[in-house]
Enzyme design. Sequence first.
Site, short mmCIF file in Angstrom:
data_model
loop_
_atom_site.label_atom_id
_atom_site.label_comp_id
_atom_site.label_asym_id
_atom_site.label_seq_id
_atom_site.Cartn_x
_atom_site.Cartn_y
_atom_site.Cartn_z
N ASP A 63 18.38 -75.70 -25.19
CA ASP A 63 18.56 -75.67 -23.74
C ASP A 63 17.78 -76.76 -23.00
O ASP A 63 17.69 -76.74 -21.77
CB ASP A 63 18.13 -74.31 -23.20
CG ASP A 63 19.13 -73.20 -23.52
OD1 ASP A 63 20.33 -73.42 -23.28
OD2 ASP A 63 18.70 -72.14 -24.00
N ASP A 69 14.40 -76.19 -15.02
CA ASP A 69 13.69 -74.92 -15.18
C ASP A 69 12.22 -75.09 -15.52
O ASP A 69 11.47 -74.11 -15.45
CB ASP A 69 14.37 -74.07 -16.26
CG ASP A 69 15.71 -73.52 -15.81
OD1 ASP A 69 15.82 -73.16 -14.63
OD2 ASP A 69 16.63 -73.44 -16.64
N ARG A 88 12.24 -70.90 -24.57
CA ARG A 88 12.33 -72.12 -23.79
C ARG A 88 10.96 -72.70 -23.43
O ARG A 88 10.88 -73.79 -22.87
CB ARG A 88 13.14 -71.87 -22.51
CG ARG A 88 14.61 -71.50 -22.79
CD ARG A 88 15.47 -71.76 -21.58
NE ARG A 88 15.42 -73.15 -21.18
CZ ARG A 88 15.87 -73.60 -20.00
NH1 ARG A 88 16.39 -72.76 -19.12
NH2 ARG A 88 15.80 -74.89 -19.70
N ARG A 134 14.48 -63.96 -15.17
CA ARG A 134 13.65 -65.07 -15.66
C ARG A 134 12.37 -65.28 -14.85
O ARG A 134 11.42 -65.87 -15.34
CB ARG A 134 14.48 -66.37 -15.64
CG ARG A 134 15.71 -66.34 -16.54
CD ARG A 134 15.35 -66.30 -18.01
NE ARG A 134 16.52 -66.29 -18.87
CZ ARG A 134 17.14 -67.39 -19.29
NH1 ARG A 134 16.70 -68.58 -18.93
NH2 ARG A 134 18.20 -67.29 -20.07
N HIS A 164 20.11 -67.32 -12.36
CA HIS A 164 19.10 -67.91 -11.49
C HIS A 164 19.57 -67.85 -10.03
O HIS A 164 20.77 -67.75 -9.77
CB HIS A 164 18.88 -69.39 -11.84
CG HIS A 164 18.17 -69.62 -13.13
ND1 HIS A 164 18.64 -70.47 -14.10
CD2 HIS A 164 17.01 -69.11 -13.60
CE1 HIS A 164 17.80 -70.49 -15.13
NE2 HIS A 164 16.80 -69.67 -14.85
N CYS A 249 20.83 -77.88 -12.67
CA CYS A 249 19.99 -77.66 -13.85
C CYS A 249 19.58 -78.94 -14.55
O CYS A 249 18.59 -78.96 -15.28
CB CYS A 249 20.75 -76.81 -14.89
SG CYS A 249 21.42 -75.26 -14.31
#
Length: 268
Positions: A63, A69, A88, A134, A164, A249
């Site tokens: 990812d 992020d 992540r 998250r 998100h 993103c």
Amino acid sequence: MMDERVALVRSPSSRMAEGIVTYGDRAPADAGLAATQHAAYVAAVAAAGWEIREVPHADDLPDSAFVEDTVVVCGDLAVLTLPGADERRAELAGTEEAVRGLGLELARIEEPGTLDGGDVLRVGTTLYAGRGGRTNAEGIRQLRRLVAPGGFAVVPVPLHRVLHLKSAVTALPDGTVIAADPSLIDSSPFPTMRIVPEEAGSHVILLGGGTVLMAASAPRSAELFDDWGFDVIAVDIGEFEKMEGCVTCLSVLIQSGGGWSTTTGTGL
């Protein structure tokens, strides 16, 4: 930091199809096509006047192309996040290396807080922070303490069935918040909201002035923005959309001299 506009990006992993899918059905993603799409995305950002800085490639992190992020930038402060998905967190090291090279002041979210950059949307001096799977309350609390000295307020936004906050809403250059499906979040913290006809139409990046970058998968929304007087650049990110990604993103836009962005801020 120098007086410049910098875009942090990270090239996709050849294993991107193994990335996390939370709400959608997993569809086969073509890593080769994703690399081509990513290159075109980066070229569009560069053509709009942003200097591209590459976060070191991490092929073992599926990812990792979703660099947004890993950091939230407010003025000259870079807040390294602590992603809510444990797998992540290894992405942070590469982002930290890139941010240190820009001379920004560094802070970080610490356990037990969690925060994904995709949950932070700035409109003016307000940072809306999505509270969901998250990002937790402690992460929002820490973010509030870190950015308050710079004059920013943090407003929590409870999320419903969405990954998100910026999977559901972003903001246009005039500060107008846009959404395709307001039921995905608690919309009450937002003073106003305009509805767009496609999910991907609710995701825009502000490239400066009245220019927005958005996905080619939302042509009706693009026509709407054009009718509202904004300049629209559309890019194909279909392989990333299969992995619950969107245009926000794939970059972190950083502007010195008090500017702010994690791709959708309105302080550019």
